[in-house]
Every structure is written in structure tokens, then in C-alpha cells.
Design a protein around this motif. Structure first.
Motif, PDB file in Angstrom:
ATOM      1  N   ARG A  66       0.827  -1.205   0.000  1.00  0.00           N
ATOM      2  CA  ARG A  66       0.000   0.000   0.000  1.00  0.00           C
ATOM      3  C   ARG A  66       0.866   1.261   0.000  1.00  0.00           C
ATOM      4  O   ARG A  66       1.967   1.275   0.527  1.00  0.00           O
ATOM      5  N   THR A  67       0.349   2.321  -0.581  1.00  0.00           N
ATOM      6  CA  THR A  67       0.987   3.632  -0.527  1.00  0.00           C
ATOM      7  C   THR A  67      -0.086   4.677  -0.261  1.00  0.00           C
ATOM      8  O   THR A  67      -1.188   4.608  -0.807  1.00  0.00           O
ATOM      9  N   ALA A  68       0.256   5.619   0.602  1.00  0.00           N
ATOM     10  CA  ALA A  68      -0.679   6.685   0.932  1.00  0.00           C
ATOM     11  C   ALA A  68      -0.598   7.798  -0.110  1.00  0.00           C
ATOM     12  O   ALA A  68       0.463   8.049  -0.693  1.00  0.00           O
ATOM     13  N   GLU A  69      -1.691   8.464  -0.352  1.00  0.00           N
ATOM     14  CA  GLU A  69      -1.706   9.603  -1.274  1.00  0.00           C
ATOM     15  C   GLU A  69      -0.910  10.762  -0.661  1.00  0.00           C
ATOM     16  O   GLU A  69      -0.895  10.940   0.562  1.00  0.00           O
ATOM     17  N   PRO A  70      -0.228  11.546  -1.492  1.00  0.00           N
ATOM     18  CA  PRO A  70       0.616  12.628  -0.981  1.00  0.00           C
ATOM     19  C   PRO A  70      -0.099  13.578  -0.022  1.00  0.00           C
ATOM     20  O   PRO A  70       0.485  14.022   0.970  1.00  0.00           O
ATOM     21  N   GLU A  71      -1.382  13.884  -0.303  1.00  0.00           N
ATOM     22  CA  GLU A  71      -2.105  14.830   0.554  1.00  0.00           C
ATOM     23  C   GLU A  71      -2.405  14.245   1.933  1.00  0.00           C
ATOM     24  O   GLU A  71      -2.738  14.987   2.869  1.00  0.00           O
ATOM     25  N   SER A  72      -2.275  12.913   2.091  1.00  0.00           N
ATOM     26  CA  SER A  72      -2.530  12.282   3.385  1.00  0.00           C
ATOM     27  C   SER A  72      -1.282  12.206   4.259  1.00  0.00           C
ATOM     28  O   SER A  72      -1.384  11.889   5.452  1.00  0.00           O
ATOM     29  N   LEU A  73      -0.132  12.471   3.681  1.00  0.00           N
ATOM     30  CA  LEU A  73       1.130  12.325   4.408  1.00  0.00           C
ATOM     31  C   LEU A  73       1.340  13.470   5.388  1.00  0.00           C
ATOM     32  O   LEU A  73       0.809  14.566   5.207  1.00  0.00           O
ATOM     33  N   PRO A  74       2.124  13.229   6.451  1.00  0.00           N
ATOM     34  CA  PRO A  74       2.354  14.293   7.440  1.00  0.00           C
ATOM     35  C   PRO A  74       3.143  15.461   6.845  1.00  0.00           C
ATOM     36  O   PRO A  74       3.911  15.289   5.888  1.00  0.00           O
ATOM     37  N   LYS A  75       2.972  16.620   7.430  1.00  0.00           N
ATOM     38  CA  LYS A  75       3.700  17.805   6.991  1.00  0.00           C
ATOM     39  C   LYS A  75       5.161  17.710   7.443  1.00  0.00           C
ATOM     40  O   LYS A  75       5.484  17.029   8.406  1.00  0.00           O
ATOM     41  N   TYR A  76       6.000  18.442   6.741  1.00  0.00           N
ATOM     42  CA  TYR A  76       7.421  18.386   7.084  1.00  0.00           C
ATOM     43  C   TYR A  76       8.119  19.703   6.760  1.00  0.00           C
ATOM     44  O   TYR A  76       7.659  20.489   5.930  1.00  0.00           O
ATOM     45  N   SER A  77       9.256  19.905   7.448  1.00  0.00           N
ATOM     46  CA  SER A  77      10.162  21.008   7.142  1.00  0.00           C
ATOM     47  C   SER A  77      11.385  20.441   6.446  1.00  0.00           C
ATOM     48  O   SER A  77      11.976  19.464   6.921  1.00  0.00           O
ATOM     49  N   LEU A  78      11.763  21.036   5.324  1.00  0.00           N
ATOM     50  CA  LEU A  78      12.938  20.606   4.565  1.00  0.00           C
ATOM     51  C   LEU A  78      14.105  21.519   4.924  1.00  0.00           C
ATOM     52  O   LEU A  78      14.029  22.742   4.757  1.00  0.00           O
ATOM     53  N   LEU A  79      15.208  20.932   5.410  1.00  0.00           N
ATOM     54  CA  LEU A  79      16.341  21.689   5.946  1.00  0.00           C
ATOM     55  C   LEU A  79      17.590  21.418   5.107  1.00  0.00           C
ATOM     56  O   LEU A  79      17.963  20.253   4.903  1.00  0.00           O
TER      57      LEU A  79
END
Length: 451
Positions: A66-79
Motif C-alpha cells: 500500500r501507498t498513501a496519497e501525498p495529501e494524506s502524508l504528514p507535513k514536514y520542514s525541509l532543511l
């Protein structure tokens, strides 16, 4: 190498004062101990997308496809940290813009660029105002990579941090694949990605076979990921103090990974989450990169010391013979002695043969590059690794002083009856955390059970 060092200590011990002999004994004891350090084993699940990787890591594969849709994934900060990346920074920003799982925040920490990198970032920001994420640029001045990462982390607003480096291009689904483990198992603390090298020359291709890990040989439980492709939760990141800032330049990500694996329980490996690393083009830049890695490993005092000590033990005989050959050659040239010149040629031939045997032990390679390029790549690798490790070993006391200087209370030596695993032995972990938070510097000594 340790055997040679032990022999020298025995010989010197008979003529040196007791205090100097004790220092040599202590250095030898520490080197022996560091050579035995193993990478912590973590509970690791593999989230693989491609059939090849699903088959390769079947033992650790996440149950189900299974793979989750991108809009369902948790938010993140890119550093991201950077310095003098004018040639590639806009490509990196463009690849962030194309991510299927967009960040909510991107923090760029500039470590003192002088080639127009900052102005390019500001221009790109103005011309891409329609993006959905916030771009924050920190002008930190002349700071190390580790310091830049930690400064960026302090500005992060999300619970999950994604790390990459300047000088890379991100695959469109890079962030999406790194985030999948956090969605399917909320207890996941670290998600490790993968990277490949962008090679423009045959020499780069040859060298990449030795400085970029072979994914077929990866053991997910002990894998130490590059900061070019990594996701980690906020709590474990700060619990180990972030990236180690006491190192001179490089090697900070391997040491950070080692610390991280001592405190986290659930880790994921995502071999299809790819960042594409632009390898340095010039020979001298590549050699400097290799020396930097080895120097950082030596200063860190933990990672793969056994490999470096074995390398030094194997490389010093041919190097010594080649040095003696040169000295004898100039002596023969000055004295016009054919016999001395013949001795020089014999020493040189012996040294070259020993060195050829050393680099031939590195395997046949993939066959994608010619043997000449491969021999040049391995020669570059072993010589610069040896030089970098020696410099790092000599610099290690100063690096340790920088690390100890962060503790304001002093140095405590804990004598423990048996080793303990951080976060698993609750009582000892609480004691250590309490002392560390109270600004003590700690050293834990346990019995050597290997002898």
C-alpha cells in the motif's frame, strides 16, 4: 596497524619516561577499543517501491504494497545547508517545487557563500512566488555544515525534519517515499533514503563505485544514511544534540546517525527515495572530499576505525619503500653510483608492486569503467583516506576539547558493571539524561568482555 603500534610501544617503553609510556599505552588502548565499536542494530522496516528493491530487501519488507496519497502524508520542514552553490542551487529549488509531497517550509542555511548563491536564491524566490511553501533563508556566516543543519533545525516549524544537501537534485517522489513510513506506522522515528551519484567523467564513475555505498550490500539494520536523504522526528533529533559541531568539517552525518541509532526504536529504510548527488568534477576536489570524510571519521572517534587502522597498516610498507627509493635515487645521482641507483630501482619496483597488490584487493568493480580508471580511482581513494585519517587522528584531541567545552559543570567518569543500551535501560538512561541536561560531560567505562 595495531600490531605495529604495539611493537613500537614495547620498544619505546624501554627508553621513555614512565609518564610518556603511560600516554602511549592509553592511546593504544583507546585505538583498540574504537576499532571494536560496532554500529547499533535497530528495528528496521523497508518501504520499497520498485520490484528490484522489494526482492532485494524481502527480509525487512513492510507487509503489503500500500501507498498513501501525498495529501494524506504528514507535513514536514525541509532543511538544507549550502555554501558557494551558484552552479546548482536553482536546480535544487526547482526539484523541490516539483515534489509530489510538497513541504510546508524550506529552510536554507547559507554558510558564507561568496559566489552569488544568496542573490540567486533571492531572485528565484521572487520569480516563484506562486509556490505553496514558505522559503526561509538564514545567512549564518562562516559556519560548519553541522552548525548550519542545527541552525536550520531550530527554525523548523514541523514535527518531521527532512534533510538533504545543496549540490543534489531530488527525484519527484523523494519526499513522498520518505514520508510513507510515518503514515503507516506513527511510531516511526527515522526514515532513511538513498542517493546516487551524477557522474560526467569516467574517473567520476570509477570513484563513485567506492565512495557511494553499493545498495546490494546494505544491511538496513546497521545502515548509516547520508544527510542527502534523511527524515527524522524532532524529538530524537534534539535528544542527541543535533549534528555534532565539534568536528572540523565533514563526517558529521555518520556520527549523528550513530548517536541517533542509540536512542530510536523504530527505523524505516526507503531505497527508492532518491537524491542525485552532483560529484565534484575536478580531481583535486574529489581528493579533498575523500580526505574530509576520513578526517571526520577520525575526529569522531567511533565509526569504522577498524577499517582505517587496517588500511594504514597495509599502506605504510609500500609508501615507505617508495620514499626510500626516492632518497636513495638522489643519493646515487649525487654520488654518480650505478649500484646505488640500482638499489633505488629495486626499492621502487618493490614499493610499486606492494601498492598494486593493495589496490587490487579492492575487487574487480562493475566493469562499467576501464581498469586504468579503476586503478586511478582506488589509488586516489586509499592515499587520501590514509592522509585524511592521519590528520583527523592528530586533530582529534582538539576536537574533543571543543566537544567537552560545551559542558560547563565538568567531566564525570561513570564506571558501569556492564554495558547498557540507551533508551532501553530506563534507570541508567534517566541518570545519563539528567547529568547531560545539567551540563556535565560524561564518559562511560564498562568491562572489556572480548578478551
Amino acid at each position: 596497524m595495531l600490531g605495529v603500534a604495539e611493537l613500537l610501544v614495547d620498544v619505546l617503553g624501554k627508553v621513555l619516561p614512565a609518564s610518556q609510556r603511560q600516554k602511549l599505552d592509553n592511546r593504544l588502548l583507546l585505538a583498540r577499543a574504537r576499532a571494536r565499536v560496532s554500529i547499533p542494530i535497530s528495528e528496521t522496516t523497508v518501504f520499497a517501491k520498485s520490484k528490484e528493491n522489494r526482492k532485494r530487501f524481502e527480509k525487512n519488507l513492510f507487509a503489503g504494497d500500500r501507498t498513501a496519497e501525498p495529501e494524506s502524508l504528514p507535513k514536514y520542514s525541509l532543511l538544507i545547508t549550502l555554501r558557494n552553490e551558484a552552479e546548482s542551487i536553482t536546480e535544487l529549488l526547482d526539484s523541490i517545487l516539483l515534489q509530489t509531497a510538497a513541504p510546508s517550509q524550506v529552510v536554507l542555511c547559507d554558510g558564507g557563500s561568496s559566489d552569488g548563491t544568496v542573490s540567486l536564491i533571492e531572485k528565484w524566490e521572487q520569480t516563484h512566488s506562486e509556490r505553496s511553501w514558505e522559503l526561509q533563508l538564514l545567512k549564518a556566516g562562516d559556519v560548519s555544515i553541522a552548525r548550519g543543519r542545527n541552525l536550520a533545525a531550530r527554525e523548523a516549524t514541523e514535527e518531521i525534519f527532512l534533510f538533504t544537501d545543496a549540490g543534489v537534485d531530488l527525484a519527484k517522489d523523494w519526499a513522498e517515499l520518505l514520508l510513507q513510513p510515518f503514515y503507516f506506522d506513527p511510531e516511526t522515528e527515522v526514515s532513511m533514503g538513498w542517493y546516487r551519484a551524477i557522474c560526467k567523467t569516467q574517473f567520476q564513475k570509477a570513484l563513485a563505485e567506492f565512495i557511494v555505498p553499493n545498495i546490494a550490500a546494505i544491511q538496513p539494520e546497521t545502515f548509516l544514511p547520508s544527510a542527502r536523504s534523511l527524515a527524522v522526528r524532532r524529538a530524537p533529533f534534539f535528544s542527541v544534540g543535533g549534528y555534532p559541531e565539534h568536528l572540523t568539517k565533514a563526517g558529521e552525518d555518520s556520527l549523528f546517525d550513530f548517536y541517533l541509532k542509540t536512542v530510536v526504536k523504530k527505523v524505516a529504510f526507503c531505497p527508492d527515495a532518491l537524491s542525485m548527488w552532483r560529484m565534484p568534477v575536478s580531481y583535486f576536489s574529489l581528493a579533498r572530499t575523500i580526505r574530509g570524510y576520513a578526517r571526520g571519521d577520525a575526529e569522531g572517534g567511533i565509526i569504522v576505525w577498524g577499517y582505517y587502522l587496517e588500511l594504514l597498516g597495509r599502506i605504510w610498507p609500500p609508501m615507505l619503500e617508495l620514499l626510500l627509493a626516492e632518497l636513495v635515487f638522489w643519493l646515487g645521482f649525487a654520488t654518480n653510483s650505478n649500484l646505488v641507483l640500482l638499489c633505488s630501482a629495486a626499492l621502487g619496483f618493490s614499493g610499486l608492486y606492494r601498492f598494486y597488490r593493495l589496490i587490487s584487493a579492492y575487487g574487480a568493480g562493475s566493469g562499467k569503467v576501464s581498469k586504468a580508471y579503476r586503478l586511478g580511482a582506488v589509488s586516489t581513494l586509499v592515499i587520501n583516506q590514509a592522509l585524511g585519517f592521519i590528520v583527523g587522528y592528530l586533530e582529534r584531541p582538539a576536537a574533543e576539547r571543543r566537544r567537552i567545552a560545551t559542558a560547563t559543570k565538568g567531566h564525570l567518569l561513570l564506571l558501569l558493571p556492564a554495558p547498557f543500551v540507551f533508551a532501553q535501560d530506563r534507570e541508567k538512561t534517566e541518570l545519563v539524561e539528567r547529568l547531560l541536561s545539567d551540563s556535565w560531560y560524561l564518559s562511560c567505562v564498562t568491562p572489556d568482555t572480548t578478551d
